[in-house]
Write a protein that holds these residues in place. Structure first.
Motif, PDB file in Angstrom:
ATOM      1  N   GLY A  49       0.790  -1.225   0.000  1.00 13.83           N
ATOM      2  CA  GLY A  49       0.000   0.000   0.000  1.00 13.83           C
ATOM      3  C   GLY A  49       0.816   1.265   0.000  1.00 13.83           C
ATOM      4  N   GLY A  50       1.962   1.269  -0.668  1.00 11.43           N
ATOM      5  CA  GLY A  50       2.735   2.491  -0.818  1.00 11.43           C
ATOM      6  C   GLY A  50       3.690   2.772   0.321  1.00 11.43           C
ATOM      7  N   GLY A  51       3.732   1.915   1.340  1.00  8.41           N
ATOM      8  CA  GLY A  51       4.677   2.095   2.439  1.00  8.41           C
ATOM      9  C   GLY A  51       5.559   0.877   2.545  1.00  8.41           C
ATOM     10  N   SER A  52       5.543   0.250   3.705  1.00  5.94           N
ATOM     11  CA  SER A  52       6.334  -0.958   3.861  1.00  5.94           C
ATOM     12  C   SER A  52       5.478  -2.185   3.549  1.00  5.94           C
ATOM     13  N   ALA A  53       6.138  -3.240   3.081  1.00  7.51           N
ATOM     14  CA  ALA A  53       5.431  -4.511   2.924  1.00  7.51           C
ATOM     15  C   ALA A  53       4.965  -4.949   4.308  1.00  7.51           C
ATOM     16  N   PRO A  54       3.719  -5.392   4.439  1.00  9.21           N
ATOM     17  CA  PRO A  54       3.167  -5.676   5.771  1.00  9.21           C
ATOM     18  C   PRO A  54       3.761  -6.932   6.387  1.00  9.21           C
ATOM     19  N   PRO A  55       3.638  -7.066   7.687  1.00  8.31           N
ATOM     20  CA  PRO A  55       4.136  -8.285   8.346  1.00  8.31           C
ATOM     21  C   PRO A  55       3.254  -9.484   8.011  1.00  8.31           C
ATOM     22  N   ILE A  56       3.836 -10.655   8.121  1.00 11.93           N
ATOM     23  CA  ILE A  56       3.074 -11.907   8.038  1.00 11.93           C
ATOM     24  C   ILE A  56       3.212 -12.551   9.410  1.00 11.93           C
ATOM     25  N   GLN A  57       2.313 -12.181  10.269  1.00 15.60           N
ATOM     26  CA  GLN A  57       2.475 -12.495  11.684  1.00 15.60           C
ATOM     27  C   GLN A  57       2.461 -13.987  11.969  1.00 15.60           C
ATOM     28  N   ARG A  58       1.680 -14.726  11.214  1.00 10.02           N
ATOM     29  CA  ARG A  58       1.592 -16.163  11.491  1.00 10.02           C
ATOM     30  C   ARG A  58       2.908 -16.888  11.225  1.00 10.02           C
ATOM     31  N   LEU A  59       3.760 -16.257  10.385  1.00  2.48           N
ATOM     32  CA  LEU A  59       5.065 -16.851  10.091  1.00  2.48           C
ATOM     33  C   LEU A  59       6.204 -16.114  10.791  1.00  2.48           C
ATOM     34  N   GLY A  60       5.866 -15.072  11.529  1.00  5.36           N
ATOM     35  CA  GLY A  60       6.902 -14.312  12.206  1.00  5.36           C
ATOM     36  C   GLY A  60       7.723 -13.442  11.279  1.00  5.36           C
ATOM     37  N   VAL A  61       7.133 -13.044  10.130  1.00  2.35           N
ATOM     38  CA  VAL A  61       7.831 -12.206   9.152  1.00  2.35           C
ATOM     39  C   VAL A  61       7.518 -10.744   9.450  1.00  2.35           C
ATOM     40  N   ALA A  62       8.551  -9.932   9.602  1.00  2.88           N
ATOM     41  CA  ALA A  62       8.392  -8.524   9.954  1.00  2.88           C
ATOM     42  C   ALA A  62       8.030  -7.696   8.726  1.00  2.88           C
ATOM     43  N   PRO A  63       7.581  -6.449   8.909  1.00  2.00           N
ATOM     44  CA  PRO A  63       7.408  -5.540   7.764  1.00  2.00           C
ATOM     45  C   PRO A  63       8.756  -5.283   7.090  1.00  2.00           C
ATOM     46  N   PHE A  64       8.705  -4.765   5.864  1.00  2.00           N
ATOM     47  CA  PHE A  64       9.952  -4.454   5.153  1.00  2.00           C
ATOM     48  C   PHE A  64       9.735  -3.225   4.288  1.00  2.00           C
ATOM     49  N   GLN A  65      10.652  -2.282   4.387  1.00  2.00           N
ATOM     50  CA  GLN A  65      10.565  -1.020   3.640  1.00  2.00           C
ATOM     51  C   GLN A  65      11.528  -1.084   2.458  1.00  2.00           C
ATOM     52  N   TRP A  66      10.965  -0.973   1.237  1.00  2.00           N
ATOM     53  CA  TRP A  66      11.744  -1.264   0.037  1.00  2.00           C
ATOM     54  C   TRP A  66      12.429  -0.052  -0.586  1.00  2.00           C
ATOM     55  N   ASP A  67      11.894   1.125  -0.403  1.00  2.00           N
ATOM     56  CA  ASP A  67      12.373   2.246  -1.234  1.00  2.00           C
ATOM     57  C   ASP A  67      12.997   3.363  -0.407  1.00  2.00           C
ATOM     58  N   THR A  68      14.194   3.107   0.084  1.00  2.48           N
ATOM     59  CA  THR A  68      14.950   4.124   0.809  1.00  2.48           C
ATOM     60  C   THR A  68      15.844   4.887  -0.168  1.00  2.48           C
ATOM     61  N   GLU A  69      15.776   6.198  -0.106  1.00  2.00           N
ATOM     62  CA  GLU A  69      16.620   7.044  -0.956  1.00  2.00           C
ATOM     63  C   GLU A  69      17.973   7.222  -0.293  1.00  2.00           C
ATOM     64  N   CYS A  70      19.019   6.737  -0.946  1.00  2.00           N
ATOM     65  CA  CYS A  70      20.370   6.908  -0.385  1.00  2.00           C
ATOM     66  C   CYS A  70      21.365   7.077  -1.518  1.00  2.00           C
ATOM     67  N   GLN A  71      21.032   8.002  -2.394  1.00  2.00           N
ATOM     68  CA  GLN A  71      21.806   8.186  -3.617  1.00  2.00           C
ATOM     69  C   GLN A  71      23.208   8.709  -3.346  1.00  2.00           C
ATOM     70  N   HIS A  72      23.322   9.839  -2.634  1.00  4.21           N
ATOM     71  CA  HIS A  72      24.646  10.355  -2.257  1.00  4.21           C
ATOM     72  C   HIS A  72      24.639  10.735  -0.778  1.00  4.21           C
ATOM     73  N   GLY A  73      24.045   9.838  -0.018  1.00  4.00           N
ATOM     74  CA  GLY A  73      23.833  10.004   1.411  1.00  4.00           C
ATOM     75  C   GLY A  73      22.397   9.623   1.704  1.00  4.00           C
ATOM     76  N   MET A  74      22.146   9.016   2.844  1.00  2.94           N
ATOM     77  CA  MET A  74      20.788   8.590   3.156  1.00  2.94           C
ATOM     78  C   MET A  74      19.891   9.808   3.320  1.00  2.94           C
ATOM     79  N   ASN A  75      18.746   9.783   2.628  1.00  2.00           N
ATOM     80  CA  ASN A  75      17.830  10.916   2.649  1.00  2.00           C
ATOM     81  C   ASN A  75      17.086  10.945   3.982  1.00  2.00           C
ATOM     82  N   ALA A  76      17.811  11.374   5.000  1.00  2.00           N
ATOM     83  CA  ALA A  76      17.264  11.397   6.353  1.00  2.00           C
ATOM     84  C   ALA A  76      17.949  12.511   7.126  1.00  2.00           C
ATOM     85  N   GLN A  77      17.460  12.780   8.318  1.00  3.50           N
ATOM     86  CA  GLN A  77      18.047  13.827   9.139  1.00  3.50           C
ATOM     87  C   GLN A  77      19.369  13.367   9.741  1.00  3.50           C
TER      88      GLN A  77
END
Length: 728
Positions: A49-77
Motif C-alpha cells: 500500500g505504498g509504504g512498507s510490505a506488511p508483516p506476516i504475523q503467522r510466520l513471524g515475518v516482519a514488515p519491510f521497507q523497500w524504497d529508501t533514498e540513499c543516492q549520495h547520502g541517506m535521505n534522512a536527518q
C-alpha cells in the motif's frame, strides 16, 4: 566453532525450514514463498500500500521497507551529505566512489538497525536503497542530469559497479544494504518540457540502445545489484515496465540477472493513465508480471497488483509465475540477514555512532575537492596568500546549502555544513557579502548591493549557477543560459571591481553559457563545483589555498555553448550528442580540466598486432613536469579506422586517477577488453572486427582545440581476424 554452534542451534529451535540457516538460500526462499497465500503474496509484491510490505504475523515475518533514498547520502536527518553523483563522474575515481558508497551503506544500516529495534518501518528507514543511477546524461537540458555520472557509458558503468560493490559490502554471506540500478531504460528526458516523462515514448534504434543506453546497466547488474528499477517512459511504443524484451530477454536471459525488478513510483499505473497502452488493471498486472516485474511501487491512484488474483482466475496469469516473481524479494531479505540470528550477521553490530563520524566528514571533504573541475586559471590559483586586505563573496549560491547539495540529498547537522560565505570569512577582516538575488532564478536583482560589496576589494568570489530549484526531477530547462539576471550580476562585478581579482564558481550540473566569462580577461579563474553538499565551502577554500592537497577532476560531459548545438530533447538518436558523436566545437570538451601543474606523456608501449578477442594491453609513463604536485586523470580513447557499421567517432576505453608529485613519474599499465573494441551489428550483436584501430593516451581527448597543455600519444593497432561476442 562459534558459527557451527549457531547453525546447530538455529536448526534445532526454529519452526520453519525457511528459518533454518543450514539450508541453501533457494531452499529457504522456496519454503517461505510456498507458505504464503495469494493474498499475502499480492501485499508483498505491491509493497503493502505504498509504504512498507506488511508483516506476516503467522510466520513471524516482519514488515519491510523497500524504497529508501540513499543516492549520495541517506535521505534522512543528521546523515552525511556527500557530493551529488555527477561530481563522482567528474572525479574519475573508482576508489573514491567505492569508499563513499561504503560510508553511505554503513549509515543506512545504522539507521535501519535503530528503527527496526523500535518496530518502525516507515519511509527512509529501510536497507534496500534506490541507487545507483545508471542512466547516462543524454541532454544538457534534462532536469535529472545531476543524478547521473555523466554522458559516457563506460565511465558511468565503471563508477556504477564500484558503487554497488561498496553498498553491498564484501561479506561472504550477507549484504550490508540492497541496491537498485535506475532508471531502466532509455530514460534521459524530457521531464516536463515539452511533454511529461510519465507518458513519453523514447524512440531508439537498436544500435543506440545497445551502444549508449544499456552498457552502464549491464555493469550495474553484473556487479551484483539486488534490483533494477524500470522507468516511466516507453521504449518504441512499449512502457518499460511492460517491456518483455527489456526485462526478460536482455536483463535476465542475456545478462543473467537473478534479482528483482521494481517499478518507479506510479509507473505501472501510468501504463493505463498516461501511456494508454492498456485500459484495465487485470491486463496490466498480467502484462507487467509476465514481462518481468517483481515489485510495484504505487502512489495510490490505481492498485494494479490488487488485480493479480483476478488475473490468475481469468487465466491471464499463472500462479507459479507470481510465486516465482516473489522469490527474489525474499532472497534479498534473507541475504540482508532478516531471517538469520542477529549474532551471525556482523552488520547488525553497526550503530548510530558511525553517522557523521569524523571519517565520513573527511571523506565528504575529499570527495568534493576531487570533483571540482578547474576550467580557467590565469595563475591566480592557488592563492599566493592566506589573507587579504578585503574580500567579497557574491551571488545567489554563495550561502544556500539546500541549493548546492543536489537533489535527494541527506540532511546533515548544521554544525557540519560549510558554505562559501562561511568558509571564506577567514580570508579577511574586511569581508563583504551580497547575494544580489534571493534565489538562483534571479528574477529580482539588486545591482546596488553588488556594487557596494565589490568596490575597492582585493579579490571577489562569484557564486552563480542553477541549484536544485532550477534543474531537478520534474523540471527541465529551455536553454543553457545563466538564469534571470545572473549574467548581469557577473558583468556588474567586472564593472565595479576595479583591479580586484575575480574567481567565478559555478554550481550546476548541466552546462550553462559562461562563454563571456571564459573569454573575459578580468575573470581570472573558473571552477565548476557541481553540487558539493555539506563540505562545499571548506573544500573550495582547501583547493584554492592548499597546493599540495590532491584535488580537481575532469568534465564528465560535453559543456556545450548553447542548446542550439544539440537536437531536440525528444529526439533520441545519438547523432550530434555527447563527445562520442558531437562534431561541433563545445565551450569545454568531455574530459577537460586544468591542474596547478603540467604533465608529460612518454614511452607508450602497445602491441602492433592483436588477435581479435584478446585484451589489448598497454603501458605509458606520465611525468609531472611542473612545480607542484597534482592529480592527473589518464584517459585512454579508441577510434575505429574503417568500421563496417556506424560507431562512435571516439570512445573512452580506460582511465585511472593518480596523484603525482612534481618531478616524479608514474607508470600506468592498462588493458582494453574485447567488449570495448567491439562494434554493434544488428545481425550478429557485438563483433570485434578485423582492421585497424587507433589508441590515444593522455590527460585529455586527442586533437581538442581547448587543450589542458599536456601531450597525447597515439598508436595504431592492427586487429587480425574477427570475433563474434554475441548479445549483451
Amino acid at each position: 566453532m562459534r558459527l557451527f554452534l549457531l547453525l546447530i542451534n538455529a536448526f534445532c529451535v526454529q519452526s520453519y525450514p525457511f528459518q533454518n540457516v543450514s539450508l541453501s538460500w533457494d531452499a529457504r526462499v522456496n519454503d517461505l514463498v510456498s507458505r504464503l497465500t495469494l493474498e499475502e503474496l499480492v501485499m508483498q509484491m505491491q509493497q503493502g500500500g505504498g509504504g512498507s510490505a506488511p508483516p506476516i504475523q503467522r510466520l513471524g515475518v516482519a514488515p519491510f521497507q523497500w524504497d529508501t533514498e540513499c543516492q549520495h547520502g541517506m535521505n534522512a536527518q543528521n546523515t552525511t551529505s556527500f557530493i551529488q553523483d555527477l561530481g563522482f563522474g567528474a572525479s574519475f575515481s573508482r576508489d573514491l566512489q567505492r569508499s563513499v558508497a561504503e560510508a553511505i551503506s554503513i549509515e543506512v544500516r545504522a539507521i535501519y538497525q535503530m528503527y527496526a529495534k523500535q518496530g518502525v518501518y516507515s519511509e527512509h528507514t529501510g536497507i534496500n536503497c534506490l541507487n545507483p543511477i545508471s542512466s547516462i546524461m543524454r541532454d544538457p537540458r534534462w532536469g535529472r542530469s545531476q543524478e547521473t555520472y555523466g554522458e559516457d557509458p563506460y565511465l558511468s558503468g565503471q563508477l556504477v559497479q564500484e558503487h554497488v560493490r561498496g553498498m553491498l559490502g564484501n561479506h561472504p554471506r550477507y549484504f550490508r544494504t540492497g541496491t537498485t540500478c535506475m532508471w531502466f531504460d532509455v530514460h534521459g528526458g524530457p521531464e516536463n518540457i515539452p511533454v511529461k516523462r510519465f507518458s513519453f515514448d523514447s524512440k531508439v534504434s537498436e544500435r543506440d540502445w545497445r551502444t549508449t543506453f544499456l552498457p552502464s546497466f549491464r555493469h550495474c547488474v553484473t556487479s551484483g545489484s539486488t534490483s533494477v528499477m524500470c522507468s516511466y517512459n516507453s521504449i518504441n511504443g512499449i512502457p518499460t515496465c511492460a517491456n518483455k524484451k527489456l526485462l526478460t530477454d536482455i536483463l535476465r536471459n542475456e545478462w543473467g540477472f537473478q534479482g528483482f525488478v521494481t517499478t518507479d513510483e506510479e509507473a505501472v499505473e501510468n501504463i493505463i493513465l498516461a501511456h494508454h497502452y492498456l485500459n484495465n488493471t487485470v491486463d496490466t498486472a498480467a502484462t507487467v508480471i509476465t514481462a518481468g516485474v517483481n515489485l510495484e511501487l504505487w502512489a495510490g491512484k490505481l492498485k494494479v497488483f490488487d488485480s493479480i488474483v483476478e488475473a490468475i482466475n481469468e487465466g491471464k496469469l499463472e500462479e507459479k509465475l507470481v510465486r516465482d516473481r516473489a522469490k527474489p524479494l525474499f532472497y534479498t531479505r534473507m541475504k540482508l540477514g532478516e531471517f538469520d540470528p542477529p549474532e551471525m550477521n556482523p552488520f547488525t553490530l553497526i550503530n548510530t555512532s558511525v553517522i557523521e563520524s569524523s571519517n565520513h566528514r573527511a571523506l565528504a571533504l575529499e570527495a568534493a575537492m576531487k570533483s571540482f573541475v578547474l576550467l580557467k586559471n590565469d595563475g591566480i590559483l592557488p592563492l599566493k596568500q592566506a589573507t587579504f586586505n578585503s574580500v567579497a563573496v557574491v551571488g545567489p549560491l554563495a550561502d544556500n546549502n539546500t541549493e548546492i547539495s543536489g537533489d535527494y540529498h541527506s540532511n546533515p547537522g548544521n554544525q557540519f555544513i560549510s558554505t562559501p560565505r562561511e568558509a571564506f570569512k577567514s580570508f579577511s577582516r574586511d569581508y563583504r557579502f551580497a547575494s544580489g538575488c534571493v534565489t538562483p532564478s534571479c528574477s529580482q536583482y539588486n545591482s546596488a548591493d553588488i556594487e557596494l560589496a565589490v568596490e575597492k576589494v582585493d579579490i571577489i568570489f562569484v557564486c552563480l549557477g542553477l541549484g536544485n530549484s532550477l534543474e531537478t526531477e520534474g523540471h527541465d530547462r529551455y536553454d543553457l543560459e545563466l538564469p534571470g539576471k545572473q549574467q548581469q550580476l557577473l558583468e556588474d562585478v567586472v564593472q565595479f571591481a576595479g583591479v580586484a581579482k575575480i574567481v567565478l564558481i559555478t554550481f550546476n550540473a548541466n552546462p550553462t553559457n559562461i562563454t563571456w566569462a571564459q573569454n573575459n580577461p578580468r575573470i581570472s579563474a573558473i571552477i565548476a563545483a557541481f553540487y558539493p553538499a555539506q563540505a562545499t565551502g571548506a573544500a573550495l577554500k582547501a583547493v584554492m589555498t592548499s597546493p599540495r592537497t590532491p584535488k580537481f577532476g575532469r568534465l564528465p560531459y560535453t559543456w556545450y555553448v548553447s542548446a542550439d548545438q544539440v537536437p531536440a530533447i525528444t529526439n533520441y538518436t545519438m547523432e550530434g550528442r555527447t563527445y562520442r558523436y558531437f562534431k561541433g566545437e563545445p565551450l569545454y570538451p568531455f574530459g577537460y580540466g586544468l591542474t596547478y601543474t603540467q604533465f608529460y606523456y612518454d614511452f607508450l608501449q602497445v602491441s602492433d598486432v592483436l588477435t581479435a578477442g584478446n585484451d589489448l594491453r598497454g603501458i605509458v609513463n606520465v611525468e609531472n613536469v611542473g612545480t607542484l604536485p597534482g592529480d592527473e586523470i589518464i584517459q585512454v580513447y579508441l577510434s575505429w579506422d574503417n568500421p563496417s557499421v556506424t560507431s562512435p567517432q571516439i570512445q573512452l576505453v580506460a582511465f585511472e586517477r593518480f596523484t603525482v608529485d612534481y618531478g616524479s613519474t608514474v607508470t600506468y599499465t592498462f588493458s582494453v577488453s574485447p567488449e570495448n573494441m567491439a562494434v554493434w551489428t544488428d545481425d550478429k550483436g557485438w563483433v570485434v572486427e578485423e582492421g585497424n584501430v587507433t589508441l590515444y593516451v593522455g590527460g585529455q581527448q586527442p586533437n581538442q582545440k581547448k587543450s589542458v597543455g599536456s601531450n597525447v600519444l597515439s598508436k595504431s593497432v592492427r586487429i587480425v581476424g574477427s570475433k563474434d561476442l554475441g548479445y549483451y
